[in-house]
Scaffold this motif. Sequence first.
Motif, short mmCIF file in Angstrom:
data_model
loop_
_atom_site.label_atom_id
_atom_site.label_comp_id
_atom_site.label_asym_id
_atom_site.label_seq_id
_atom_site.Cartn_x
_atom_site.Cartn_y
_atom_site.Cartn_z
N TYR A 301 -15.63 60.48 21.32
CA TYR A 301 -14.97 59.40 22.04
C TYR A 301 -13.51 59.78 22.34
N PRO A 302 -12.97 59.52 23.50
CA PRO A 302 -13.52 58.70 24.58
C PRO A 302 -14.38 59.46 25.59
N GLY A 303 -14.93 60.60 25.20
CA GLY A 303 -15.83 61.32 26.09
C GLY A 303 -17.18 60.63 26.19
N PHE A 304 -18.08 61.21 26.96
CA PHE A 304 -19.42 60.61 27.13
C PHE A 304 -20.19 60.75 25.82
N PRO A 305 -20.73 59.65 25.27
CA PRO A 305 -21.34 59.72 23.93
C PRO A 305 -22.67 60.47 23.88
N THR A 306 -22.80 61.31 22.88
CA THR A 306 -24.07 62.02 22.67
C THR A 306 -25.23 61.03 22.49
#
Length: 432
Positions: A301-306
Amino acid sequence: MTKYIVQGGKPLFGEVEVSGAKNAAVAIIPAALMVDGVCRIENIPQISDVTLCLKILEQLGANIRTINRHTVEIDCSRIRSTRTSYELARKIRASYYLIGALLGRFGQAEVAMPGGCNFGVRPIDQHVKGFTTLGAKVVVEGGFIHASTDLGRLKGANVYLDVVSVGATMNIMMAAAMAEGNTIIENAAKEPHIVDLANFLNSMGANIRGAGTDTIKIQGVDRLSGGTYAIIPDQIEAGTYMAAVAATGGQILVKNIIPKHMDCITAKLVEMGVEVEEHEDTLLVRRTGSLQKTNVKTLPYPGFPTDMQPQITTVLSLAEGTSLVTESVWKNRYRYVDELKRMGANIQVDDRTAVVEGVDHLTGAPIQACDLRAGAALVIAALAAQGESEISCVQYVERGYEDIVAKLRGLGADIRSVEIPGESDELEAHIG
Ligand code: EPU
């Protein structure tokens, strides 16, 4: 064994209410062990992982009172034991939080090694590093992790995480909350449930600052006392319903969300041609035209969640063009792809990358879930596919999604849950 039977190809319309966050609940419930008094926890999701967590606490001596479907009162003022049931604790990944909680309050913990894993090696070396830096001795013996300190109480220290780990950040935060002196966790994870756990502990008397950034500062306190706390809405459950309407077409209102938590998911869906309108605590999600390709890379986070990777890959399997999905958190989280292929998806996986060639449509098939989010992805695929699908091993799905069948039926989906006599639902390995 329970199976879902889905007649696909129907767009979704209506409203869906998101439940409390699973990955916050499975940490906050163990954290209640640290509280010397009654804590009332609201917005608890009704899922099997939560039921297991509560059972483990009860077995340790907690007094648990169910107030209503989503609220419990937990009184841990008379804990009898710091050794968890082997059978219960090994069934759930999140049982590792019991170590931080018990060690933090009592200076000792014996917890079964968390269940086997379904998407590659899931080490806990960073948790152990944190505990030992705070003065604990940690050994594995007879299937249990034994953690203890001779000092009676842990001692605050600086912990630098070598990898950004949600579990290690939360576990060390718990252990340090009642340590003597100050702790700083550097390179901490920033997921919404980390902030939620810190808010819970602070509301019980802890002194934790910086949760949600990569540096968390904890001033140890002598005692945590009771209070009331409401768990945040589940970002991944909300994202799963958004992905479902993206795949089937239609328009749904996703209620009880925190829009900021959804930004990383919303952004990708918008790139794909899905319309998302944000309101105070709802999102209106509409897909009328065709889906467009895009690339997705999972990140902390704040990236695209696995935890949204299988669901978004399923949506992309129906988009125009070729998309690339890169899984950078877990080594092996593409096991569901073989099931999507049975439905006509065109996806090639090479190590951490999936090359997704969009197809015009999927067709219903008998398919099997291999873990929680994989199961959610298969439900989405079945809803979008032409014809009937039969999804087995849905007990994985029910670990993390409250009332998924009823919620989808409320959106007009043709999905039902059926009991198949004579087959067991027992799961060998739990993840999550
Ligand atoms: N890692 C290490 N050493 C450690 C811990 C982690 O090398 O000591 C590595 C892992 O191998 C992985 C990465 O760090 O490559 C991230 O792992 P993390 O510790 O963040 O994951 P986790 O705490 O075990 C939680 C969620 C998962 C979610 C991940 C990532 C819970 C109970 N589980 O797992 O949720 O995928 O964070 O966001 O909170 C799910 O809900 O479906 C699920 C799998």
